[in-house]
Design a protein around this motif. Sequence first.
Motif, PDB file in Angstrom:
ATOM      1  N   PHE A  95       0.706  -0.937   0.034  1.00 43.90           N
ATOM      2  CA  PHE A  95      -0.177  -0.063   0.087  1.00 43.90           C
ATOM      3  C   PHE A  95       0.891   1.366   0.107  1.00 43.90           C
ATOM      4  O   PHE A  95       1.829   1.133   0.568  1.00 43.90           O
ATOM      5  N   GLU A  96       0.633   2.526  -0.228  1.00 43.43           N
ATOM      6  CA  GLU A  96       1.144   3.538  -0.549  1.00 43.43           C
ATOM      7  C   GLU A  96       0.829   4.272   0.857  1.00 43.43           C
ATOM      8  O   GLU A  96       2.587   4.720   1.632  1.00 43.43           O
ATOM      9  N   ALA A  97       0.596   4.218   1.929  1.00 45.80           N
ATOM     10  CA  ALA A  97       0.259   3.533   3.196  1.00 45.80           C
ATOM     11  C   ALA A  97      -0.252   3.438   3.934  1.00 45.80           C
ATOM     12  O   ALA A  97      -1.665   2.526   3.433  1.00 45.80           O
ATOM     13  N   SER A  98       0.106   2.406   4.821  1.00 46.37           N
ATOM     14  CA  SER A  98      -0.033   0.927   5.794  1.00 46.37           C
ATOM     15  C   SER A  98      -1.389   1.444   6.437  1.00 46.37           C
ATOM     16  O   SER A  98      -1.783   2.356   6.466  1.00 46.37           O
ATOM     17  N   ILE A  99      -2.200   0.744   6.491  1.00 43.66           N
ATOM     18  CA  ILE A  99      -3.363   0.208   7.375  1.00 43.66           C
ATOM     19  C   ILE A  99      -3.015   0.128   8.601  1.00 43.66           C
ATOM     20  O   ILE A  99      -2.457  -0.993   8.948  1.00 43.66           O
ATOM     21  N   ASP A 132      -6.503  -3.326  14.701  1.00 45.30           N
ATOM     22  CA  ASP A 132      -6.170  -4.105  15.507  1.00 45.30           C
ATOM     23  C   ASP A 132      -4.802  -4.097  16.256  1.00 45.30           C
ATOM     24  O   ASP A 132      -4.877  -5.818  16.524  1.00 45.30           O
ATOM     25  N   GLY A 133      -4.672  -3.150  16.634  1.00 46.10           N
ATOM     26  CA  GLY A 133      -3.091  -4.125  17.049  1.00 46.10           C
ATOM     27  C   GLY A 133      -1.909  -4.520  15.280  1.00 46.10           C
ATOM     28  O   GLY A 133      -0.702  -5.004  15.820  1.00 46.10           O
ATOM     29  N   ARG A 134      -2.516  -4.789  14.260  1.00 43.92           N
ATOM     30  CA  ARG A 134      -1.824  -4.888  13.201  1.00 43.92           C
ATOM     31  C   ARG A 134      -1.365  -3.846  12.203  1.00 43.92           C
ATOM     32  O   ARG A 134      -2.384  -2.862  12.149  1.00 43.92           O
ATOM     33  N   THR A 135      -0.431  -3.491  11.275  1.00 43.60           N
ATOM     34  CA  THR A 135      -0.359  -3.450  10.377  1.00 43.60           C
ATOM     35  C   THR A 135      -0.529  -3.614   8.866  1.00 43.60           C
ATOM     36  O   THR A 135       0.692  -4.856   8.691  1.00 43.60           O
TER      37      THR A 135
END
Length: 99
Positions: free
Chosen positions: A9-13, A16-19
């Motif tokens: 991704f261009e910007a991570s999401i 729930d404590g995950r990236t």
Amino acid sequence: MTKGWGRPFEASIKVDGRTLVALRDAGEYIAALPPKVHNAPEWLAAMEALLLVVERGDPTMFVRTGFMRALNRHYLPAFNPKGKEKEPHWGRRKLKRDQ
């Protein structure tokens, strides 16, 4: 454009404590959802966008948009009938001509 599940991704999401960094991460997150949530219309649209991006090489922003809409599907912004963020200022200065 490149295709495939490994595209980042261009910007991570962050959820729930995950990236979630790549399309594969988003697919695994959606696959792990409970069936009731997984079959919600917003998640089905996010999955469809994910598959289109993986297969056709479209911009990953489509997946990000669908994913964020699905995550925030229960958020309802407060209604403001005035259409303004601020309250009006009732103590306005009077102009010289109005005195």
